[in-house]
Design a protein around this motif. Structure first.
Motif, short mmCIF file in Angstrom:
data_model
loop_
_atom_site.label_atom_id
_atom_site.label_comp_id
_atom_site.label_asym_id
_atom_site.label_seq_id
_atom_site.Cartn_x
_atom_site.Cartn_y
_atom_site.Cartn_z
N PHE A 1 26.70 38.76 41.07
CA PHE A 1 27.80 38.60 40.12
C PHE A 1 28.93 39.57 40.44
O PHE A 1 30.12 39.21 40.39
CB PHE A 1 27.28 38.84 38.70
CG PHE A 1 28.37 39.03 37.69
CD1 PHE A 1 29.15 37.98 37.26
CD2 PHE A 1 28.63 40.29 37.16
CE1 PHE A 1 30.16 38.15 36.33
CE2 PHE A 1 29.63 40.49 36.23
CZ PHE A 1 30.40 39.41 35.82
N SER A 2 28.59 40.80 40.77
CA SER A 2 29.60 41.81 41.07
C SER A 2 30.45 41.40 42.28
O SER A 2 31.66 41.59 42.29
CB SER A 2 28.94 43.16 41.31
OG SER A 2 29.90 44.15 41.60
N LYS A 3 29.82 40.83 43.31
CA LYS A 3 30.56 40.39 44.49
C LYS A 3 31.50 39.24 44.15
O LYS A 3 32.65 39.20 44.62
CB LYS A 3 29.58 39.98 45.59
CG LYS A 3 28.79 41.14 46.18
CD LYS A 3 27.81 40.66 47.23
CE LYS A 3 27.00 41.80 47.81
NZ LYS A 3 26.00 41.33 48.81
N LYS A 4 31.02 38.29 43.36
CA LYS A 4 31.88 37.17 42.96
C LYS A 4 33.07 37.65 42.15
O LYS A 4 34.21 37.20 42.35
CB LYS A 4 31.07 36.16 42.15
CG LYS A 4 30.11 35.31 42.95
CD LYS A 4 29.46 34.25 42.07
CE LYS A 4 28.54 33.35 42.88
NZ LYS A 4 27.91 32.31 42.00
N LEU A 5 32.82 38.57 41.24
CA LEU A 5 33.91 39.08 40.40
C LEU A 5 34.93 39.84 41.24
O LEU A 5 36.14 39.72 41.01
CB LEU A 5 33.34 39.98 39.30
CG LEU A 5 34.37 40.57 38.33
CD1 LEU A 5 35.16 39.47 37.64
CD2 LEU A 5 33.68 41.46 37.31
N GLU A 6 34.47 40.60 42.20
CA GLU A 6 35.40 41.33 43.08
C GLU A 6 36.27 40.36 43.87
O GLU A 6 37.48 40.60 44.04
CB GLU A 6 34.60 42.23 44.02
CG GLU A 6 35.46 43.05 44.97
CD GLU A 6 36.38 44.01 44.24
OE1 GLU A 6 37.48 44.28 44.78
OE2 GLU A 6 36.01 44.48 43.15
N THR A 7 35.68 39.27 44.36
CA THR A 7 36.47 38.25 45.07
C THR A 7 37.52 37.64 44.15
O THR A 7 38.68 37.45 44.55
CB THR A 7 35.54 37.15 45.60
OG1 THR A 7 34.59 37.73 46.50
CG2 THR A 7 36.33 36.08 46.34
N LEU A 8 37.11 37.33 42.93
CA LEU A 8 38.06 36.74 41.97
C LEU A 8 39.18 37.70 41.64
O LEU A 8 40.36 37.31 41.59
CB LEU A 8 37.31 36.33 40.71
CG LEU A 8 38.15 35.72 39.58
CD1 LEU A 8 38.82 34.44 40.04
CD2 LEU A 8 37.29 35.46 38.35
N MET A 9 38.86 38.96 41.42
CA MET A 9 39.89 39.95 41.08
C MET A 9 40.87 40.13 42.25
O MET A 9 42.08 40.29 42.03
CB MET A 9 39.22 41.28 40.70
CG MET A 9 38.43 41.21 39.41
SD MET A 9 37.52 42.75 39.04
CE MET A 9 38.85 43.88 38.69
N THR A 10 40.36 40.11 43.47
CA THR A 10 41.24 40.24 44.63
C THR A 10 42.20 39.06 44.73
O THR A 10 43.40 39.23 45.01
CB THR A 10 40.40 40.35 45.91
OG1 THR A 10 39.51 41.47 45.82
CG2 THR A 10 41.29 40.53 47.13
N ASP A 11 41.70 37.84 44.49
CA ASP A 11 42.56 36.66 44.51
C ASP A 11 43.62 36.73 43.41
O ASP A 11 44.79 36.36 43.63
CB ASP A 11 41.72 35.39 44.35
CG ASP A 11 40.82 35.14 45.55
OD1 ASP A 11 41.09 35.71 46.63
OD2 ASP A 11 39.83 34.39 45.41
N ILE A 12 43.23 37.19 42.24
CA ILE A 12 44.19 37.31 41.13
C ILE A 12 45.26 38.33 41.47
O ILE A 12 46.45 38.14 41.17
CB ILE A 12 43.45 37.70 39.84
CG1 ILE A 12 42.55 36.54 39.35
CG2 ILE A 12 44.43 38.11 38.74
CD1 ILE A 12 43.32 35.31 38.92
N GLU A 13 44.89 39.43 42.09
CA GLU A 13 45.86 40.46 42.46
C GLU A 13 46.89 39.92 43.45
O GLU A 13 48.09 40.24 43.36
CB GLU A 13 45.13 41.67 43.04
CG GLU A 13 44.36 42.46 42.01
CD GLU A 13 43.48 43.53 42.62
OE1 GLU A 13 43.04 44.43 41.90
OE2 GLU A 13 43.22 43.45 43.85
#
Length: 375
Positions: A182-194
């Motif tokens: 879950f942490s890896k998926k969330l980090e990917t999502l946050m990077t895309d949002i940034e």
């Protein structure tokens, strides 16, 4: 013969008039009508019933859906000024707009939201160690007993703090491997949002540069980076309770505001019945488009624009949903000071490099000529 002094009495008489005793007067009041003064006193001594005006509580205003912006038009080198103009007009009027074709898969978002349910499965006795406080800007939002029945959702704040990572590894209910995934998926999502937020800000800054050569700086707030807020929305809310719940939610959001300074906030709330936008001057609602990101502006944008752009708080509302609903709001702050003259600085650097290269080539040429003539 000398005269003798007159004798002095041992107990001289101390004559004092007694205090007057109250005597009931037999005369009537000089007022012609005692009933009038009695009625006046009764009305004056009673606490009046105050009725607050309607303007004390902001009424809900339904507006047309804010403009939907195609993100691909902002990514091209020669982007359409009309799209940026729509964004500026919308964030100046209601503080938000919608974004489509942003490149984030809806299936990927739903998978992150599904795994985020593990956050709210943490037992209550373990939440005390990871509840938000002035020392910990992350964790569960504390809810008092009298507020529990009026909360529309539970809230958890996620950020890139090492303390949060260590705490969640110890209390994640499903296991460490699931937490790591879950942490890896969330980090990917946050990077895309940034990346999306950076592109939006660059478009706004470039557009401002065309209108004003000397632009204001967009300065970052607290050094916390991107913050992700998870909301678990309550289910099976009775229809007759919605009005009271929403009134409480409006007052809570207007008083509390947000604790995180940010420029933009992107809301992932596909499937929501309504989207509410709270500001100090009003409260509006609309129905968001399917698979669209709702973008709201924060305090940094308001300061940068000289209060031209509104600082608002967005809130999705899920009505009559039987399944568990999770929505996400990602608050973005630029990593460093951004100015309208960034592109000019880049051009100056490029010109400076060309000038240095020209000097070096001249020196090499002169040395070659000297070497050829003498040797």
């Amino acid at each position: 013969m000398a005269s003798l002094p007159e004798p002095v009495h041992e107990n001289p008489i101390d004559f004092r008039a007694p205090p007057p005793s109250p005597v009931a007067s037999g005369r009537r009041s000089s007022l012609t009508n005692d009933d009038i003064i009695t009625e006046f006193l009764q009305h004056s001594l009673n606490v009046p019933d105050l009725i607050l005006p309607d303007k004390f509580f902001p009424k809900q205003k339904s507006v047309e859906n804010p403009p939907t912006i195609d993100f691909e038009t902002l990514c091209s080198d020669q982007y359409d000024d009309a799209s940026v103009t729509k964004i500026i007009e919308s964030i100046a009027r209601i503080g938000c707009f919608q974004l489509v074709n942003h490149g984030i898969s809806s299936d990927f978002v739903r998978s992150v939201q599904a795994e985020a349910t593990g956050i709210f499965q943490v037992p209550l006795e373990k939440r005390a160690d990871i509840t938000r406080s002035p020392e910990k800007p992350y964790g569960f939002e504390e809810v008092h007993g009298e507020e529990a029945d009026t909360e529309l959702s539970e809230e958890f704040v996620w950020c890139r703090e090492q303390g949060l990572k260590l705490a969640m590894e110890g209390i994640w209910p499903i296991g460490y491997s699931n937490y790591s995934n879950f942490s890896k998926k969330l980090e990917t999502l946050m990077t895309d949002i940034e990346k999306i937020c950076e592109r939006i800000l660059q478009s706004l800054l470039s557009f401002k540069q065309k209108q004003s050569v000397n632009g204001n700086a967009l300065v970052q707030g607290k050094e916390l980076g991107t913050v992700c807020c998870f909301y678990k929305h309550n289910q099976n809310v009775l229809a007759d309770k919605w009005d009271s719940y929403l009134r409480y939610d409006v007052i809570r959001m207007l008083i509390r505001g947000t604790d995180y300074s940010h420029a933009l906030c992107l809301h992932l709330c596909d499937g929501s019945s309504e989207f509410h936008v709270y500001s100090k001057k009003g409260w509006v609602s609309f129905s968001p488009d399917k698979d669209a990101l709702v973008v709201t502006t924060g305090d940094q944008m308001q300061a940068w624009s000289g209060s031209q752009y509104k600082h608002v708080i967005g809130r999705p509302i899920f009505k009559a949903e039987k399944e568990e609903c999770i929505s996400m709001a990602l608050l973005y702050s630029p990593p460093s000071t951004m100015t309208n003259s960034q592109s000019n600085k880049e051009k100056k650097i490029l010109l400076g490099q060309q000038f240095i290269l020209a000097i070096l080539l001249t020196l090499v040429y002169q040395f070659s000529v000297y070497f050829y003539r003498n040797f």
